[in-house]
Design a protein around this motif. Sequence first.
Motif, PDB file in Angstrom:
ATOM      1  N   LYS A  33      16.209  -2.498  20.248  1.00  0.00           N
ATOM      2  CA  LYS A  33      15.538  -2.943  18.767  1.00  0.00           C
ATOM      3  C   LYS A  33      15.699  -1.520  18.372  1.00  0.00           C
ATOM      4  O   LYS A  33      14.992  -0.648  19.000  1.00  0.00           O
ATOM      5  CB  LYS A  33      14.356  -3.470  18.844  1.00  0.00           C
ATOM      6  CG  LYS A  33      13.728  -3.874  17.237  1.00  0.00           C
ATOM      7  CD  LYS A  33      12.591  -4.859  17.560  1.00  0.00           C
ATOM      8  CE  LYS A  33      12.200  -5.155  16.132  1.00  0.00           C
ATOM      9  NZ  LYS A  33      13.071  -5.969  15.285  1.00  0.00           N
ATOM     10  N   HIS A  38      19.419  -2.644   9.163  1.00  0.00           N
ATOM     11  CA  HIS A  38      20.866  -2.952   9.423  1.00  0.00           C
ATOM     12  C   HIS A  38      21.601  -2.246  10.133  1.00  0.00           C
ATOM     13  O   HIS A  38      21.805  -0.997   9.935  1.00  0.00           O
ATOM     14  CB  HIS A  38      21.585  -3.227   8.047  1.00  0.00           C
ATOM     15  CG  HIS A  38      20.945  -3.945   6.796  1.00  0.00           C
ATOM     16  ND1 HIS A  38      20.787  -5.312   7.189  1.00  0.00           N
ATOM     17  CD2 HIS A  38      20.353  -3.830   5.706  1.00  0.00           C
ATOM     18  CE1 HIS A  38      20.057  -5.991   5.790  1.00  0.00           C
ATOM     19  NE2 HIS A  38      19.777  -4.898   5.144  1.00  0.00           N
ATOM     20  N   PRO A  39      21.882  -2.550  11.472  1.00  0.00           N
ATOM     21  CA  PRO A  39      21.473  -3.692  12.072  1.00  0.00           C
ATOM     22  C   PRO A  39      19.948  -3.458  12.849  1.00  0.00           C
ATOM     23  O   PRO A  39      19.705  -2.330  13.120  1.00  0.00           O
ATOM     24  CB  PRO A  39      22.598  -3.915  12.982  1.00  0.00           C
ATOM     25  CG  PRO A  39      23.012  -2.538  13.407  1.00  0.00           C
ATOM     26  CD  PRO A  39      22.914  -1.758  12.239  1.00  0.00           C
ATOM     27  N   PRO A  40      19.446  -4.470  13.110  1.00  0.00           N
ATOM     28  CA  PRO A  40      17.980  -4.241  13.649  1.00  0.00           C
ATOM     29  C   PRO A  40      18.209  -4.141  15.471  1.00  0.00           C
ATOM     30  O   PRO A  40      17.275  -3.625  15.712  1.00  0.00           O
ATOM     31  CB  PRO A  40      17.211  -5.628  13.347  1.00  0.00           C
ATOM     32  CG  PRO A  40      18.277  -6.560  13.223  1.00  0.00           C
ATOM     33  CD  PRO A  40      19.413  -5.983  12.552  1.00  0.00           C
ATOM     34  N   ALA A  62      24.686  -8.266   9.718  1.00  0.00           N
ATOM     35  CA  ALA A  62      23.316  -8.229   9.216  1.00  0.00           C
ATOM     36  C   ALA A  62      23.520  -8.235   7.686  1.00  0.00           C
ATOM     37  O   ALA A  62      22.352  -8.746   6.895  1.00  0.00           O
ATOM     38  CB  ALA A  62      22.483  -6.920   9.704  1.00  0.00           C
ATOM     39  N   SER A  67      19.760 -14.195  10.017  1.00  0.00           N
ATOM     40  CA  SER A  67      18.672 -13.625  10.663  1.00  0.00           C
ATOM     41  C   SER A  67      18.714 -12.543  11.571  1.00  0.00           C
ATOM     42  O   SER A  67      19.851 -12.482  12.154  1.00  0.00           O
ATOM     43  CB  SER A  67      18.131 -14.827  11.514  1.00  0.00           C
ATOM     44  OG  SER A  67      17.333 -14.660  12.422  1.00  0.00           O
ATOM     45  N   PRO A  68      17.751 -11.727  11.667  1.00  0.00           N
ATOM     46  CA  PRO A  68      17.762 -10.730  12.829  1.00  0.00           C
ATOM     47  C   PRO A  68      18.049 -11.035  13.849  1.00  0.00           C
ATOM     48  O   PRO A  68      18.550 -10.504  14.774  1.00  0.00           O
ATOM     49  CB  PRO A  68      16.383  -9.841  12.574  1.00  0.00           C
ATOM     50  CG  PRO A  68      15.843 -10.306  11.150  1.00  0.00           C
ATOM     51  CD  PRO A  68      16.642 -11.558  10.866  1.00  0.00           C
ATOM     52  N   CYS A  71      21.605 -11.303  14.903  1.00  0.00           N
ATOM     53  CA  CYS A  71      22.163  -9.977  15.409  1.00  0.00           C
ATOM     54  C   CYS A  71      21.853  -9.627  16.642  1.00  0.00           C
ATOM     55  O   CYS A  71      22.602  -9.245  17.511  1.00  0.00           O
ATOM     56  CB  CYS A  71      21.601  -8.893  14.261  1.00  0.00           C
ATOM     57  SG  CYS A  71      22.300  -8.909  12.566  1.00  0.00           S
ATOM     58  N   ARG A  72      20.538  -9.970  17.063  1.00  0.00           N
ATOM     59  CA  ARG A  72      20.071  -9.773  18.523  1.00  0.00           C
ATOM     60  C   ARG A  72      21.235 -10.768  19.325  1.00  0.00           C
ATOM     61  O   ARG A  72      21.653 -10.264  20.362  1.00  0.00           O
ATOM     62  CB  ARG A  72      18.826 -10.261  18.505  1.00  0.00           C
ATOM     63  CG  ARG A  72      18.355 -10.228  19.879  1.00  0.00           C
ATOM     64  CD  ARG A  72      16.975 -10.526  20.191  1.00  0.00           C
ATOM     65  NE  ARG A  72      16.095 -10.364  21.453  1.00  0.00           N
ATOM     66  CZ  ARG A  72      16.159 -11.564  22.161  1.00  0.00           C
ATOM     67  NH1 ARG A  72      16.413 -12.574  21.721  1.00  0.00           N
ATOM     68  NH2 ARG A  72      15.650 -11.228  23.633  1.00  0.00           N
TER      69      ARG A  72
END
Length: 116
Positions: A33, A38-40, A62, A67-68, A71-72
């Motif tokens: 993290k 952007h991005p997280p 992102a 949703s974040p 991205c994860r």
Amino acid sequence: MTLYVVIKECEVDLRRQLMEGRVQVPSVGSVAKVARIHPPFVVLDRATKELRPVTEYLEDLALSDCSPLTCRSYAYGLLRWFRLLWLLSGIPEVPLVTGGEPGAGPWGSCGEHLIR
């Protein structure tokens, strides 16, 4: 008429071993993290260096108002893909190439920025 399919023995064997869980994909790299929006999340290689092609893709993702956590999730999926590429190349810490000629790598134009 009989058709014969010729497949290199080592590639089929590795694929089969992976599918049966007899070969372990190395746990190199990580997802981290980061403090930016952007991005997280970013994908890091074994030397904890950010994989720029992955970050660029995650930035585009992102910016599409997802949703974040999406991205994860994509970051972890791409990390799994890179781990497999690193295993197939035989070198767990393959450096990325940001330029070069398309089709020069072992995966053709699809892997032009992945393997030196």
